[in-house]
Each structure stands twice: as C-alpha cells, then as structure tokens.
Design a protein around this motif. Structure first.
Motif, PDB file in Angstrom:
ATOM      1  N   GLN A   4      -4.219  -2.912  -1.207  1.00 34.57           N
ATOM      2  CA  GLN A   4      -4.423  -3.417   0.151  1.00 34.57           C
ATOM      3  C   GLN A   4      -5.250  -4.697   0.081  1.00 34.57           C
ATOM      4  OE1 GLN A   4      -3.426  -2.212   3.312  1.00 34.57           O
ATOM      5  NE2 GLN A   4      -4.138  -4.254   3.731  1.00 34.57           N
ATOM      6  N   PRO A  13       0.802  -1.229   0.000  1.00 35.56           N
ATOM      7  CA  PRO A  13       0.000   0.000   0.000  1.00 35.56           C
ATOM      8  C   PRO A  13       0.832   1.275   0.000  1.00 35.56           C
ATOM      9  CG  PRO A  13      -0.846  -1.586   1.585  1.00 35.56           C
ATOM     10  CD  PRO A  13       0.478  -2.110   1.124  1.00 35.56           C
ATOM     11  N   GLY A  69      -8.248   2.124  -0.208  1.00 30.11           N
ATOM     12  CA  GLY A  69      -7.757   2.804  -1.402  1.00 30.11           C
ATOM     13  C   GLY A  69      -8.342   4.182  -1.613  1.00 30.11           C
ATOM     14  N   CYS A  71     -13.624  -0.285  -1.997  1.00 31.89           N
ATOM     15  CA  CYS A  71     -12.265  -0.447  -1.469  1.00 31.89           C
ATOM     16  C   CYS A  71     -11.954   0.716  -0.532  1.00 31.89           C
ATOM     17  CB  CYS A  71     -11.246  -0.517  -2.607  1.00 31.89           C
ATOM     18  SG  CYS A  71      -9.570  -0.861  -2.050  1.00 31.89           S
ATOM     19  N   THR A  94      -8.128   4.893  -5.712  1.00 29.68           N
ATOM     20  CA  THR A  94      -8.429   3.547  -6.200  1.00 29.68           C
ATOM     21  C   THR A  94      -9.710   3.545  -7.011  1.00 29.68           C
ATOM     22  OG1 THR A  94      -7.241   2.420  -4.427  1.00 29.68           O
ATOM     23  CG2 THR A  94      -9.028   1.207  -5.473  1.00 29.68           C
ATOM     24  N   MET A 126       0.595   4.508  -6.786  1.00 30.60           N
ATOM     25  CA  MET A 126      -0.316   3.854  -7.721  1.00 30.60           C
ATOM     26  C   MET A 126       0.355   3.566  -9.061  1.00 30.60           C
ATOM     27  SD  MET A 126      -3.434   2.717  -8.423  1.00 30.60           S
ATOM     28  CE  MET A 126      -4.632   3.442  -7.288  1.00 30.60           C
ATOM     29  N   MET A 156      -6.148  -1.868  -6.134  1.00 33.79           N
ATOM     30  CA  MET A 156      -6.592  -1.956  -4.738  1.00 33.79           C
ATOM     31  C   MET A 156      -5.413  -2.015  -3.770  1.00 33.79           C
ATOM     32  SD  MET A 156      -9.556  -4.787  -5.365  1.00 33.79           S
ATOM     33  CE  MET A 156     -10.773  -4.570  -6.672  1.00 33.79           C
TER      34      MET A 156
END
Length: 534
Positions: A99, A73, A130, A127, A134, A77, A97
C-alpha cells in the motif's frame, strides 16, 4: 563535488534545506547508511547549496523506477514478493508494504523503506494498512539481509533533535473539537459522522486533498477489561505513569503482536503452550487469529497473570490515525472537516469498535482540545490548471476529499467540469451530503452526479457499474484532458474501478486489453489518475 571528497562526518539536511520533509527523511537515511561506518560521534548539517550539489550523484545511485509492479494491496504477499525477487532491499521492503504512500507511517513507502534499509528507522511496525503480515515480512527481510535496524546513526539522532516543522506528526498542533452530526438517516446499518474542528491557534495549514492525523485514546471500557484480564491494578506504576494511563494513551489494543503470544507461552503449559507458540510464529491453530484483538488474545488463555510492565513491553505503540479532509480552506478558512465511519462489528460475543472512529464519533465532548497534524498529499490534488475537468469516484466515506474538491472549485470559481460517482447501501438512508450536492448542481459547480445503491434492488449496483454505463461520455471527458480520482477501499473498490475504466477505454476507445492498461498507466504517469486509497 564527489561524495569521497567530503569530510568523514555524517551530514544531515536541516529543515531549511529546499526539500520536502519526505525527501529530507530519505536523504538523511541515505547519509546515515553510507557515512556512519567511519563517522565520529557528530553530525554536520549540509547547506542548501551542498545538498543541491549532491543531488545528481544521489540520483545516479538511486534505484531505477520500476513502476512498483507489486503495488496492489489485493495481491497476496507471496506474489508481491515474487515480483520483487532480486531487487535491492528497499524495493523488497516496499513490496512487503504494497500500500504505497498512504502516509499513515509518517513517510511515503519509498522513504520508509530507505530509512529501514539504512538503519535510520528502527520501527518496523508503522505500516498500518499492512498490519502483522507486513511486519513479519519486514522483519524477515531485514534479518536475512543482515540489515536489522540498529540504534539510530549519529546523523539520524542529531536530525531528530532539531525541531520538526509545526503541524507535523512529530510536532502536532492543538485543535478544538467543535462537534459531530450523523450523516446517515434512521434505519441505516452504518454510523457515519461529519466532524468539525477549529484550527485557530493550531499552526495547522492544509490544502484540499491533504489528510488529517489524529492521536486517539483507547476506549475506557476496553481498557478496564484488559486490566481485569491480566488481574492487575490500574494504578500499577510504569515509567512514572499508571497502567491505566499507558493502556489508554500509549499502546495499541487492536492486533496482538507475536511478542504477546511469546510471553503467554512462558506462562502456560501443555496444549496451551503449544497454541501460544504457534500463534507467536504466525500460525492460526484455531482458525480465529484474524479476529483476535489484545483482549481476545488474553481471554484465549484465561487465568494468566503477566507482569504488567512485561505485558506493556509486548504491545505495539498506539499510532495516530489518518482521515481524508472533507473541507476546503478556501471555502471555510480556520475550519477543518472530516467524514468518519464509526467502525463496529461483533467478534467473540463482544462488540469491537474502531479506536479513532469511536473516539471522534462518541468519545469526546464539544470543546475538547486534541493533538493533531496535517499529512500533506503525495500526488493527490486538484489540477494546477483550474480549467481542467475532474472525475471523482468516492463511494461511502471516499466522498470526503471530493467534498473538499467541490468546495475548493466553487470558492475559486474554477471553470473546469466536475463529475462525481458516489455510492453506498441505500439512497434513503446513506446519501451523504445530499443537499450540498444538489446545491452544487444548481450552481453549476457539479456538472454530473452518478449514484449507485447496492441494497436498493434485487441486483447490487456499484460505482464501477455506473462508470461502465456512462462509458461514452466518460471517454469523451478523458480524451478532453480530464483528471480522474479514486478514494476508498484499496483491496476491492479501487481495483474494480480501475478495471471498469479499462473497460471504458476498450469499449469506447477501441483499445485492446493491453492498450487499455497502457492508457491507464499513461494517465498515472501524467498525474491524471490519482488515488487516495486505504
């Protein structure tokens, strides 16, 4: 039996099928995706035998396990998506995602991604870790792949009409709030509460390591401010309810969705319109987007009067919140406990409060009935062999599942050793469950306790520092078959603890950097390194 030889109906797995809820969700999404194109308006339930017979073919079609190299995480991204480039759509969705398997969406990441890719799950906003970043990436991936979620396929629709198992997210039970006590002493900068709940008559059943899902309500004061900001009446009717009721129980007032800024852009002009449009596109024109909640977003454009119904349609649903359970059913049957930080911080001259933590920490009186469910753990539980030792790393509220583990090990007289690393800001004010832990040590249940206090001296000390300092003995425990557990912050703590464990393997096991990383990877594959991070 081959897939081609089955009748052209959309099959779905009934609740009686010999699979977990997550496996059923994945398989039903898979069936929806491959059968719905030629299917009539109906669905047929697979027998347990048919489902078992299909499994080899489904596994053959499933993507190979690539160890999800983007499962970090803290990784930006763009880097996660680069690692997933060229993968099948479900794997790219999982990378977005990051996580994995926190359970807050009601799925595990793999089944959520599969359901989205198959068109069986139209919601892209589930999510929770996120957040908006996300959500944007999930939308981009599904749209670019031509797989934007459509209305549920017949199989998914039929499956949803079947009653969900009791005590789950879709069929919650009713628990009773017994009370709270503050764990921090006077002078602490934090507010952390031990919460007790009565499970009698709820139908909820849990194990140490599971999580508890709560359906919170928004702070009434915040709801008042939002109603005032849109210049509406609290009694404005929306789908048979009042605006106040919907804002309190049904929509999220935390992160403002892009759709809200899009709506605002239609109501303002000039420079304000440009700002709203840029915010709707994910930009940050004023450098404050990360701190905005729905109220702050409205206050950024004072004087607007959106139609209340259109305003509500722009907001995301209020999702349940998950907490690691800090009690053991073997030790206290019928009672469930939580360890909850009351989230609060200042932004835009106003105190911001966490929805569920405020709800539990101050918002409800004793005796209140609450809708709740159990999120079963995915790869986070005590060893099947009670003689195996366990090493637990849980700073702050990360101690929650390890309190449960200790109570479980004590109640079941598990002979394995138990080693806890706990840390917080100050020993005098933030030593959660100090008396309990001392009692466990006196009883021989807690073999070793290492603590780290980050604000007690000139130099900050964290649990990862204690891990390195105890490296020789820790390495001996690992070589003896001990299981390692981490609970807490995913972006910083978990990564730092994993680095410390790699350092222990290198320093005391004589392993090079690559071999130390491989050692930890092998622990994970063997189920001896488990994490409950968020």
């Amino acid at each position: 039996m081959s897939l081609q030889s089955r009748p052209p109906l959309v099959p779905f797995l009934p609740e009686s099928a010999p699979f977990t809820a997550e496996q059923r969700a994945w398989l039903n999404g898979f069936f929806a995706g491959i059968f719905s194109g030629d299917a009539p308006a109906g669905a047929t339930a697979l027998s347990a035998g048919d489902a078992a017979a299909l499994m080899p073919e489904l596994k053959a079609d499933a993507p190979e396990d690539d160890n999800a190299p983007w499962h970090d995480p803290s990784m930006p991204m763009a880097e996660r998506m680069a690692l997933a480039e060229g993968k099948a759509l479900p794997r790219r969705l999982m990378a977005a995602m990051a996580q994995q398997d926190c359970g807050q969406c009601g799925y595990v990441c793999e089944t959520y991604a599969a359901a989205i890719a198959a068109g069986a799950e139209p919601k892209l906003n589930l999510c929770a870790p996120g957040g908006k970043e996300t959500l944007r990436m999930l939308k981009q991936l599904t749209e670019s792949a031509g797989a934007a979620p459509a209305p549920a396929a017949p199989a998914a629709a039929e499956a949803k009409t079947a009653p969900a198992p009791p005590g789950t997210r879709d069929n919650p039970g009713t628990v009773t709030f017994l009370g709270r006590r503050r764990l921090n002493k006077e002078g602490s900068e934090k507010e952390t509460f031990h919460i007790d709940l009565d499970l009698e008559g709820s139908g909820l059943d849990y194990a140490a390591g599971d999580s508890f899902g709560i359906f919170p309500a928004n702070d009434p004061a915040l709801v008042d401010q939002v109603i005032a900001a849109i210049h509406a009446s609290e009694d404005f009717p929306i789908a048979g309810k009042t605006l106040r009721a919907v804002l309190t129980h049904e929509v999220c007032l935390k992160t403002p969705p892009d759709a809200l800024f899009q709506l605002v852009s239609y109501l303002v002009g000039g420079a304000r319109k440009e700002t709203a449009k840029r915010l709707a596109a994910g930009e940050d024109p004023d450098g404050d987007a990360a701190l905005l909640d729905v109220l702050a977003a409205l206050e950024k454009f004072p004087g607007i009067r959106p139609d209340p119904e259109a305003f509500i349609e722009c907001l995301e649903p209020l999702q349940p919140r998950l907490y690691s359970i800090s009690s053991s059913p073997a030790a206290t049957p019928g009672l469930l406990s939580l360890t909850v930080d009351k989230v609060r911080f200042e932004a835009f001259g106003r105190e911001r409060r966490g929805v569920a933590s405020t709800f539990l920490g101050a918002g409800i009186p004793e005796g209140t009935k609450l809708k709740a469910y159990i999120q079963k753990a995915h790869g986070f539980g005590l060893p099947q062999d009670p003689a195996k030792s366990v090493v637990m790393v849980g700073p702050g509220t990360g101690i929650a599942p390890f309190r449960a583990f200790l109570h479980e090990r004590a109640a079941t007289r598990a002979p394995g050793g138990n080693w806890l690393f706990f840390g917080h800001q100050r020993r005098e004010t933030d030593f959660f469950y100090e008396e309990e832990l001392a009692a466990f040590q006196a009883q021989g249940v807690l073999t070793r306790l290492d603590t780290a206090w980050s604000r007690d001296g000139a130099q900050k000390v964290y649990v990862q520092d204690r891990i390195r300092a105890a490296g020789a003995e820790l390495w001996a425990w690992l070589n003896g078959g001990a299981h390692v557990y981490i609970c807490g912050d995913a972006k910083r703590m978990a990564k730092d603890v994993e680095a410390a464990l790699a350092d222990v393997a290198a320093a005391h096991g004589g392993l090079g950097p690559h071999a130390a990383a491989a050692f930890l990877a092998d622990l994970k594959k063997a189920g001896r390194f488990q994490a409950d991070v968020y």
